[in-house]
Write a protein that holds these residues in place. Structure first.
Motif, PDB file in Angstrom:
ATOM      1  N   LEU A 281      46.053  42.029  52.071  1.00 24.85           N
ATOM      2  CA  LEU A 281      44.617  41.926  52.325  1.00 24.85           C
ATOM      3  C   LEU A 281      44.322  40.619  53.039  1.00 24.85           C
ATOM      4  O   LEU A 281      45.028  39.633  52.859  1.00 24.85           O
ATOM      5  CB  LEU A 281      43.853  41.938  51.005  1.00 24.85           C
ATOM      6  N   THR A 282      43.253  40.621  53.802  1.00 20.74           N
ATOM      7  CA  THR A 282      42.726  39.399  54.399  1.00 20.74           C
ATOM      8  C   THR A 282      41.310  39.200  53.870  1.00 20.74           C
ATOM      9  O   THR A 282      40.702  40.146  53.348  1.00 20.74           O
ATOM     10  CB  THR A 282      42.666  39.502  55.937  1.00 20.74           C
ATOM     11  N   VAL A 283      40.791  37.998  54.011  1.00 20.61           N
ATOM     12  CA  VAL A 283      39.424  37.731  53.591  1.00 20.61           C
ATOM     13  C   VAL A 283      38.470  38.633  54.378  1.00 20.61           C
ATOM     14  O   VAL A 283      37.522  39.199  53.807  1.00 20.61           O
ATOM     15  CB  VAL A 283      39.067  36.242  53.773  1.00 20.61           C
ATOM     16  N   GLU A 284      38.732  38.819  55.652  1.00 17.61           N
ATOM     17  CA  GLU A 284      37.857  39.673  56.461  1.00 17.61           C
ATOM     18  C   GLU A 284      37.923  41.134  56.027  1.00 17.61           C
ATOM     19  O   GLU A 284      36.924  41.846  56.036  1.00 17.61           O
ATOM     20  CB  GLU A 284      38.172  39.530  57.943  1.00 17.61           C
TER      21      GLU A 284
ATOM     22  N   ASP B  32      30.896  33.173  49.787  1.00 19.40           N
ATOM     23  CA  ASP B  32      30.789  32.163  48.738  1.00 19.40           C
ATOM     24  C   ASP B  32      29.663  32.392  47.742  1.00 19.40           C
ATOM     25  O   ASP B  32      29.349  31.510  46.964  1.00 19.40           O
ATOM     26  CB  ASP B  32      30.630  30.785  49.374  1.00 19.40           C
ATOM     27  N   GLU B  33      29.067  33.580  47.751  1.00 18.43           N
ATOM     28  CA  GLU B  33      27.956  33.836  46.831  1.00 18.43           C
ATOM     29  C   GLU B  33      28.279  34.981  45.888  1.00 18.43           C
ATOM     30  O   GLU B  33      29.139  35.813  46.162  1.00 18.43           O
ATOM     31  CB  GLU B  33      26.688  34.141  47.622  1.00 18.43           C
ATOM     32  N   ASN B  34      27.546  35.036  44.790  1.00 15.33           N
ATOM     33  CA  ASN B  34      27.714  36.078  43.783  1.00 15.33           C
ATOM     34  C   ASN B  34      27.325  37.426  44.384  1.00 15.33           C
ATOM     35  O   ASN B  34      26.180  37.639  44.761  1.00 15.33           O
ATOM     36  CB  ASN B  34      26.848  35.751  42.571  1.00 15.33           C
ATOM     37  N   LEU B  35      28.286  38.330  44.453  1.00 16.37           N
ATOM     38  CA  LEU B  35      28.062  39.629  45.086  1.00 16.37           C
ATOM     39  C   LEU B  35      27.157  40.547  44.272  1.00 16.37           C
ATOM     40  O   LEU B  35      26.605  41.500  44.813  1.00 16.37           O
ATOM     41  CB  LEU B  35      29.398  40.306  45.367  1.00 16.37           C
ATOM     42  N   VAL B  36      26.977  40.252  42.996  1.00 13.84           N
ATOM     43  CA  VAL B  36      26.044  41.023  42.180  1.00 13.84           C
ATOM     44  C   VAL B  36      24.635  40.890  42.762  1.00 13.84           C
ATOM     45  O   VAL B  36      23.855  41.839  42.764  1.00 13.84           O
ATOM     46  CB  VAL B  36      26.108  40.580  40.703  1.00 13.84           C
ATOM     47  N   ASP B  37      24.324  39.714  43.292  1.00 18.69           N
ATOM     48  CA  ASP B  37      23.015  39.480  43.906  1.00 18.69           C
ATOM     49  C   ASP B  37      22.804  40.331  45.153  1.00 18.69           C
ATOM     50  O   ASP B  37      21.682  40.479  45.617  1.00 18.69           O
ATOM     51  CB  ASP B  37      22.850  38.003  44.278  1.00 18.69           C
TER      52      ASP B  37
ATOM     53  N   ASP C 133      39.343  40.916  36.173  1.00 16.70           N
ATOM     54  CA  ASP C 133      39.592  39.719  36.987  1.00 16.70           C
ATOM     55  C   ASP C 133      38.499  39.534  38.029  1.00 16.70           C
ATOM     56  O   ASP C 133      38.015  38.425  38.251  1.00 16.70           O
ATOM     57  CB  ASP C 133      40.939  39.818  37.705  1.00 16.70           C
ATOM     58  N   LEU C 134      38.118  40.629  38.674  1.00 15.59           N
ATOM     59  CA  LEU C 134      37.126  40.551  39.744  1.00 15.59           C
ATOM     60  C   LEU C 134      35.707  40.426  39.196  1.00 15.59           C
ATOM     61  O   LEU C 134      34.887  39.699  39.748  1.00 15.59           O
ATOM     62  CB  LEU C 134      37.236  41.762  40.660  1.00 15.59           C
ATOM     63  N   ALA C 135      35.427  41.116  38.110  1.00 18.79           N
ATOM     64  CA  ALA C 135      34.076  41.089  37.544  1.00 18.79           C
ATOM     65  C   ALA C 135      33.703  39.716  36.996  1.00 18.79           C
ATOM     66  O   ALA C 135      32.524  39.347  37.000  1.00 18.79           O
ATOM     67  CB  ALA C 135      33.950  42.145  36.444  1.00 18.79           C
ATOM     68  N   GLU C 136      34.698  38.954  36.556  1.00 26.09           N
ATOM     69  CA  GLU C 136      34.419  37.625  35.996  1.00 26.09           C
ATOM     70  C   GLU C 136      33.857  36.667  37.043  1.00 26.09           C
ATOM     71  O   GLU C 136      33.057  35.793  36.707  1.00 26.09           O
ATOM     72  CB  GLU C 136      35.687  37.031  35.391  1.00 26.09           C
ATOM     73  N   ARG C 137      34.305  36.792  38.282  1.00 28.50           N
ATOM     74  CA  ARG C 137      33.853  35.898  39.354  1.00 28.50           C
ATOM     75  C   ARG C 137      33.624  36.720  40.618  1.00 28.50           C
ATOM     76  O   ARG C 137      34.477  36.765  41.493  1.00 28.50           O
ATOM     77  CB  ARG C 137      34.891  34.810  39.603  1.00 28.50           C
ATOM     78  N   PRO C 138      32.469  37.386  40.724  1.00 27.81           N
ATOM     79  CA  PRO C 138      32.229  38.305  41.837  1.00 27.81           C
ATOM     80  C   PRO C 138      31.823  37.621  43.147  1.00 27.81           C
ATOM     81  O   PRO C 138      30.687  37.728  43.616  1.00 27.81           O
ATOM     82  CB  PRO C 138      31.124  39.213  41.296  1.00 27.81           C
TER      83      PRO C 138
ATOM     84  N   ALA D   1      36.420  33.722  45.524  1.00 31.00           N
ATOM     85  CA  ALA D   1      37.129  33.715  44.244  1.00 31.00           C
ATOM     86  C   ALA D   1      38.157  34.848  44.187  1.00 31.00           C
ATOM     87  O   ALA D   1      39.204  34.716  43.560  1.00 31.00           O
ATOM     88  CB  ALA D   1      36.137  33.846  43.090  1.00 31.00           C
ATOM     89  N   TRP D   2      37.857  35.946  44.836  1.00 29.96           N
ATOM     90  CA  TRP D   2      38.751  37.094  44.822  1.00 29.96           C
ATOM     91  C   TRP D   2      39.975  36.902  45.705  1.00 29.96           C
ATOM     92  O   TRP D   2      41.042  37.414  45.391  1.00 29.96           O
ATOM     93  CB  TRP D   2      38.017  38.342  45.284  1.00 29.96           C
ATOM     94  N   ALA D   3      39.798  36.216  46.818  1.00 27.87           N
ATOM     95  CA  ALA D   3      40.887  36.109  47.810  1.00 27.87           C
ATOM     96  C   ALA D   3      42.212  35.672  47.177  1.00 27.87           C
ATOM     97  O   ALA D   3      43.229  36.336  47.383  1.00 27.87           O
ATOM     98  CB  ALA D   3      40.477  35.191  48.956  1.00 27.87           C
ATOM     99  N   PRO D   4      42.262  34.580  46.405  1.00 23.34           N
ATOM    100  CA  PRO D   4      43.545  34.190  45.808  1.00 23.34           C
ATOM    101  C   PRO D   4      44.051  35.206  44.777  1.00 23.34           C
ATOM    102  O   PRO D   4      45.251  35.442  44.675  1.00 23.34           O
ATOM    103  CB  PRO D   4      43.280  32.840  45.163  1.00 23.34           C
TER     104      PRO D   4
END
Length: 82
Positions: A9-12, A32-37, A64-69, A73-76
């Motif tokens: 995967l890539t960030v893009e 860099d923002e909370n995707l829930v928003d 793992d993903l839900a903790e920091r959406p 944060a997901w990329a690593p």
């Protein structure tokens, strides 16, 4: 050799896939923002996890993903390459 294994995967790609499940343009999705928003809910996160497992062989879990959406944060966690 063509298409013999999962691709990284890539960030893009993450950003484009998130935009796809939200019905948005990738440029409108911040990394860099909370995707829930932006409307990302648990069902959409599960959909992304399944897509990335199938297409990219990730082992990261929904939790793992839900903790920091946020994409940054997901990329690593997803082993995303630049």
């Amino acid at each position: 050799m063509t298409g013999t294994g999962p691709t990284a995967l890539t960030v893009e790609r993450i950003r484009a896939d998130v935009a796809d499940v939200l019905g948005e343009d990738p440029e409108d999705i911040p990394v860099d923002e909370n995707l829930v928003d932006y409307g990302l809910d648990s069902m959409r996160i599960m959909s992304l996890v399944e897509r990335w497992r199938r297409d990219h062989g990730i082992t990261t879990t929904f939790v793992d993903l839900a903790e920091r959406p946020a994409i940054e944060a997901w990329a690593p966690l997803l082993g995303a390459v630049s």
